[in-house]
Design an enzyme around this catalytic site. Sequence first.
Site, PDB file in Angstrom:
ATOM      1  N   GLY A  65     -21.166  74.795 -48.652  1.00 21.00           N
ATOM      2  CA  GLY A  65     -22.307  75.290 -48.208  1.00 21.00           C
ATOM      3  C   GLY A  65     -22.417  76.715 -47.838  1.00 21.00           C
ATOM      4  O   GLY A  65     -21.417  77.380 -48.201  1.00 21.00           O
ATOM      5  N   GLY A 114     -19.284  71.323 -49.159  1.00 18.75           N
ATOM      6  CA  GLY A 114     -20.372  70.751 -49.341  1.00 18.75           C
ATOM      7  C   GLY A 114     -20.479  70.365 -50.811  1.00 18.75           C
ATOM      8  O   GLY A 114     -21.314  69.347 -50.990  1.00 18.75           O
ATOM      9  N   GLU A 137     -12.213  74.449 -45.380  1.00 14.17           N
ATOM     10  CA  GLU A 137     -12.595  74.842 -43.944  1.00 14.17           C
ATOM     11  C   GLU A 137     -11.982  75.512 -42.953  1.00 14.17           C
ATOM     12  O   GLU A 137     -12.337  76.307 -42.291  1.00 14.17           O
ATOM     13  CB  GLU A 137     -13.625  73.731 -43.500  1.00 14.17           C
ATOM     14  N   ASP A 145     -16.185  68.702 -43.307  1.00 17.52           N
ATOM     15  CA  ASP A 145     -17.339  67.865 -42.953  1.00 17.52           C
ATOM     16  C   ASP A 145     -18.171  67.531 -44.183  1.00 17.52           C
ATOM     17  O   ASP A 145     -17.399  66.675 -44.807  1.00 17.52           O
ATOM     18  CB  ASP A 145     -18.311  68.761 -42.081  1.00 17.52           C
TER      19      ASP A 145
HETATM   20  C1  QUE Z   1     -13.958  77.640 -47.174  1.00 16.07           C
HETATM   21  C2  QUE Z   1     -15.337  77.300 -47.217  1.00 16.07           C
HETATM   22  C3  QUE Z   1     -16.234  77.918 -48.311  1.00 16.07           C
HETATM   23  C4  QUE Z   1     -15.511  78.762 -49.194  1.00 16.07           C
HETATM   24  C5  QUE Z   1     -14.150  79.108 -48.896  1.00 16.07           C
HETATM   25  C6  QUE Z   1     -13.443  78.605 -48.096  1.00 16.07           C
HETATM   26  C7  QUE Z   1     -17.627  77.537 -48.505  1.00 16.07           C
HETATM   27  C8  QUE Z   1     -18.295  78.248 -49.360  1.00 16.07           C
HETATM   28  C9  QUE Z   1     -17.656  79.064 -50.356  1.00 16.07           C
HETATM   29  C10 QUE Z   1     -18.439  79.962 -51.246  1.00 16.07           C
HETATM   30  C11 QUE Z   1     -17.664  80.396 -52.411  1.00 16.07           C
HETATM   31  C12 QUE Z   1     -18.085  81.080 -53.283  1.00 16.07           C
HETATM   32  C13 QUE Z   1     -19.415  81.519 -53.397  1.00 16.07           C
HETATM   33  C14 QUE Z   1     -20.132  81.156 -52.134  1.00 16.07           C
HETATM   34  C15 QUE Z   1     -19.672  80.186 -51.199  1.00 16.07           C
HETATM   35  O1  QUE Z   1     -16.238  79.412 -50.321  1.00 16.07           O
HETATM   36  O2  QUE Z   1     -18.125  76.652 -47.712  1.00 16.07           O
HETATM   37  O3  QUE Z   1     -21.489  81.661 -52.083  1.00 16.07           O
HETATM   38  O4  QUE Z   1     -20.020  82.547 -54.083  1.00 16.07           O
HETATM   39  O5  QUE Z   1     -19.621  78.008 -49.721  1.00 16.07           O
HETATM   40  O6  QUE Z   1     -11.965  79.028 -47.779  1.00 16.07           O
HETATM   41  O7  QUE Z   1     -15.831  76.251 -46.603  1.00 16.07           O
END
Ligand code: QUE
Length: 348
Positions: A65, A114, A137, A145
């Site tokens: 997410g 997500g 998370e 979640d």
């Molecule tokens: C835990 C997370 C997320 C995460 C890394 C974590 C997460 C998430 C992203 C993510 C990764 C690359 C992206 C981006 C988001 O990384 O929820 O926009 O380009 O979205 O350790 O919960």
Amino acid sequence: MTDSVIKDVSGRTGRLTLNRPKALNSLDLPMVRHVREALAEWRDDDAVEQVVVVSEHPKAFCAGGDVRQVRDAQMAGDSEAGDAFFSEEYEMNAEIAEFPKPYVAVIDGIAMGGGLGVSLHGSHRVVTERASAAMPEMAIGFVPDVGISWFSQHVDTAAGHPEPAIARFLGLTGYRLDAADLLWSGWATHFVPQDSLENFLRAVDADGIDAALGEFAADPAEAGESKLASFAPCARQVFGHDTWREIENALDGGACSSEERRVINDLLRSASPTSLVSGTELYAANAAEGVDLRAGLRNEYAIGRILRHDPNFAEGVRAVLVDKDRNPRWQPAETGDVDATPYREAVQ
Ligand code: QUE
């Protein structure tokens, strides 16, 4: 501008293509709304026999997410943005689980958080050898979640029954599952080698999901040996408890080899102490008799809402996604100094 979720009908299939490549397809509110609208439309459309969810990104199915956006809003004093995003995302997770037609997710790349919520609640979870999944998370001061803290404790593993201890190991450590692990854990239902993916998807459109799987699904053994399977005896002994204190004690209790303890301690090094304590409470609540997916999602929301107001969430997202120094300053810094009471009282 192209849509962040491309929706089209091909043959007898309603197809959703996650398409926000710059953010590794991480889900924001417009994407959640696209998915929900498509499902609402296709539920009662007789021309659509099944829904397929794919990504055309070369590396990612969906990275999670968009918690960075949530953090930005939260820091600007707007906690309602996060509340609104998560409540709609969790509603989507339940709608996928309740969708009355086959819902086929094809995970051919990275799927986290997500990204698992938009795939694992479906009836068919297809993986290729490029699949890689995690619930990471704990590293951002949050908890597992999108219904996965419930789903993972209720799905049959290769042992033939649900294994809450394995689910808790995966969620509390953020262990990264490969295709063999996904099939062993029950998170994935079918293995289709990447080089037959195009033909498989064409067959789904032309002949339906069952015929396509009959033709293209390979023996899960072809995905290789599951490292998670060999880790399972240790994970069952250590993580089958309802409080973090008991899990910590079991880890010191000699159920695992020194190499296994080293692996677990390495994984736990990035975890927020507050997340470990509250996450264990969440898993315990979501294993209780009479708690269904929707109740599980409500428990995730209740604990998640507390955590989003805790400075550890902003700090964790900062360390992983903003500054990327992976050096968060957690407060408290020790799990022994985290009070579980507010989390225990927040859940059903
Ligand atoms: C835990 C997370 C997320 C995460 C890394 C974590 C997460 C998430 C992203 C993510 C990764 C690359 C992206 C981006 C988001 O990384 O929820 O926009 O380009 O979205 O350790 O919960």
